[in-house]
Design a protein around this motif. Sequence first.
Motif, short mmCIF file in Angstrom:
data_model
loop_
_atom_site.label_atom_id
_atom_site.label_comp_id
_atom_site.label_asym_id
_atom_site.label_seq_id
_atom_site.Cartn_x
_atom_site.Cartn_y
_atom_site.Cartn_z
N VAL A 182 0.84 -1.21 0.00
CA VAL A 182 0.00 0.00 0.00
C VAL A 182 0.87 1.25 0.00
N GLN A 183 1.92 1.26 0.82
CA GLN A 183 2.80 2.42 0.89
C GLN A 183 3.49 2.68 -0.46
N LEU A 184 3.78 1.61 -1.20
CA LEU A 184 4.50 1.75 -2.47
C LEU A 184 3.56 1.83 -3.66
N ASN A 185 2.25 1.67 -3.40
CA ASN A 185 1.26 1.63 -4.48
C ASN A 185 1.63 0.55 -5.50
N ALA A 186 2.01 -0.62 -4.98
CA ALA A 186 2.47 -1.73 -5.81
C ALA A 186 1.46 -2.86 -5.81
N GLY A 187 1.55 -3.71 -6.84
CA GLY A 187 0.67 -4.87 -6.90
C GLY A 187 1.16 -5.98 -5.99
N LEU A 188 0.24 -6.77 -5.44
CA LEU A 188 0.59 -7.85 -4.53
C LEU A 188 -0.34 -9.03 -4.76
N THR A 189 0.25 -10.21 -4.93
CA THR A 189 -0.53 -11.44 -5.04
C THR A 189 -0.27 -12.29 -3.80
N ALA A 190 -1.33 -12.69 -3.13
CA ALA A 190 -1.20 -13.41 -1.86
C ALA A 190 -1.33 -14.91 -2.04
N ASP A 191 -0.68 -15.66 -1.13
CA ASP A 191 -0.83 -17.12 -1.04
C ASP A 191 -0.46 -17.84 -2.33
N CYS A 192 0.64 -17.47 -2.94
CA CYS A 192 1.07 -18.13 -4.17
C CYS A 192 1.57 -19.55 -3.88
N THR A 193 1.34 -20.44 -4.83
CA THR A 193 1.83 -21.81 -4.71
C THR A 193 2.89 -22.11 -5.77
N GLU A 194 3.08 -21.18 -6.71
CA GLU A 194 4.11 -21.35 -7.74
C GLU A 194 4.50 -19.98 -8.28
N LEU A 195 5.77 -19.83 -8.62
CA LEU A 195 6.28 -18.58 -9.19
C LEU A 195 7.17 -18.91 -10.38
N ASP A 196 7.12 -18.04 -11.39
CA ASP A 196 7.99 -18.20 -12.55
C ASP A 196 8.23 -16.83 -13.16
N ILE A 197 9.03 -16.78 -14.21
CA ILE A 197 9.37 -15.51 -14.86
C ILE A 197 9.05 -15.58 -16.34
N ASP A 198 8.35 -14.56 -16.84
CA ASP A 198 8.23 -14.33 -18.28
C ASP A 198 9.47 -13.53 -18.66
N VAL A 199 10.47 -14.23 -19.20
CA VAL A 199 11.78 -13.62 -19.42
C VAL A 199 11.70 -12.46 -20.40
N LYS A 200 10.88 -12.59 -21.44
CA LYS A 200 10.79 -11.54 -22.46
C LYS A 200 10.26 -10.24 -21.88
N GLU A 201 9.20 -10.32 -21.08
CA GLU A 201 8.57 -9.12 -20.51
C GLU A 201 9.10 -8.79 -19.12
N LYS A 202 9.94 -9.67 -18.55
CA LYS A 202 10.45 -9.50 -17.19
C LYS A 202 9.32 -9.40 -16.18
N LEU A 203 8.34 -10.26 -16.34
CA LEU A 203 7.18 -10.26 -15.46
C LEU A 203 7.22 -11.47 -14.54
N ARG A 225 5.93 -1.48 -9.88
CA ARG A 225 7.13 -2.13 -9.36
C ARG A 225 7.32 -1.67 -7.93
N PRO A 226 7.83 -2.56 -7.07
CA PRO A 226 8.21 -3.94 -7.37
C PRO A 226 7.00 -4.85 -7.53
N GLN A 227 7.24 -6.01 -8.14
CA GLN A 227 6.21 -7.04 -8.21
C GLN A 227 6.30 -7.84 -6.91
N MET A 228 5.20 -7.93 -6.19
CA MET A 228 5.24 -8.47 -4.83
C MET A 228 4.32 -9.68 -4.69
N ALA A 229 4.78 -10.65 -3.91
CA ALA A 229 3.99 -11.87 -3.70
C ALA A 229 4.30 -12.48 -2.35
N THR A 230 3.28 -13.06 -1.74
CA THR A 230 3.51 -13.91 -0.57
C THR A 230 3.37 -15.37 -1.02
#
Length: 400
Positions: A182-203, A225-230
């Motif tokens: 909230v302080q950074l006005n950034a996106g946050l996805t909660a309770d992730c079970t898997e993470l990966d990278i879209d290398v082309k878009e750096k997402l 930015r930053p892209q944030m996840a728990t």
Amino acid sequence: MPDAAIKIILDKCVGCSLCVKSCPFGALKMDNKKVVIDYSKCVLCGACVDACKFLAISITKQAGETKKDFSSYKDVWVFCEQKKGIIQTISFELLGKGRELADKLGVNLCAVLLGENILGKCDELIARGADKVYLVESPLLKIFLDDAYTKVLTELVKKYKPEVVLCGATIIGRSLISRVAVQLNAGLTADCTELDIDVKEKLLLQTRPAFGGNIMATIITPNTRPQMATVRHKVMKEAINDSFRKGEIIRENFSENVYSSRVKIIDIVEEIGNTVSLAEADIIVAGGRGLADKENFSIIKELADTLKGTVGASRSAVDAGWIPYSHQVGQTGQTVCPKLYIACGISGQIQHLIGMKSSDIIVAINKDPDAPIFKVATYGIVGDLFKIVPALTKHFKAIL
């Protein structure tokens, strides 16, 4: 038509209805062999654009919308949780996945450590894969307080601009990282079970259960930015401990007002009880609806005791009142990653699989050969659990 960013190019629309079928929100319908958009339902997800083979649907940017420059953001950060100077195992799991993500992005993996007299723990984080450790020490950070930790982590992010920030989906992590986002006005996805990278878009591709666990949704945050996840505990493997690794320790300090908090700890009372620690168990024997009755959990407990393991259960068994909630494994229970998981009479709905599929070895016992549990099982036994489980118990007692 309202001032929307999506439109139908009628000259190109052939009325094939592929886009209608692709829309997960029911925002498209056919009218006189042409597609019509219900703007009250459309969320601009772009699924229809991908489905249309005739380029008859376009999404355009709103007036004044410009692509943001995130070139100054780099590195993958992991907030490493500690209690009484002991690094929590969720931090090692995040460092393991963080190392993988950082390598794909070609950036550093950085650990963030807050507390008092914890300099000696930095080498432990470097050994687990961190290239840098951002260390902030203060007597006011000895015990976790929302305000102080939020302000410190926010200041660090503003100064160093990480591309990705990961945190455990623990009581502390959930409380902290949402405030930072909230302080950074950034996106946050909660309770992730898997993470990966879209290398082309750096997402950062952030996968988590959605719609009550019936589907797995992959979420991106391309506009902040930053892209944030728990991340849930025990869904990822711990980073390998390499004591020969070298890294950099960056010490930071802030003015006293940054460490200030509206909350004051008066006292901490340690709760002593017989709470089941499924998350730390090496062996779990779990029972489900197939047990048919509360009394039949005795054969599950006997096998678990023989193997010096812990008793687990599916949600259906807990909902039926056969066993307390503290034994529940799954999306709405505990996420586990034991060396051995024996599932007895558990069909294997997605909500349960999310909580145990990372186990090293999974043994499934079920009379239904088509049960979903067999798709993730290392070994599957099709048959009557009331015969198989006691036979296993008898055999293990003999050899152990």
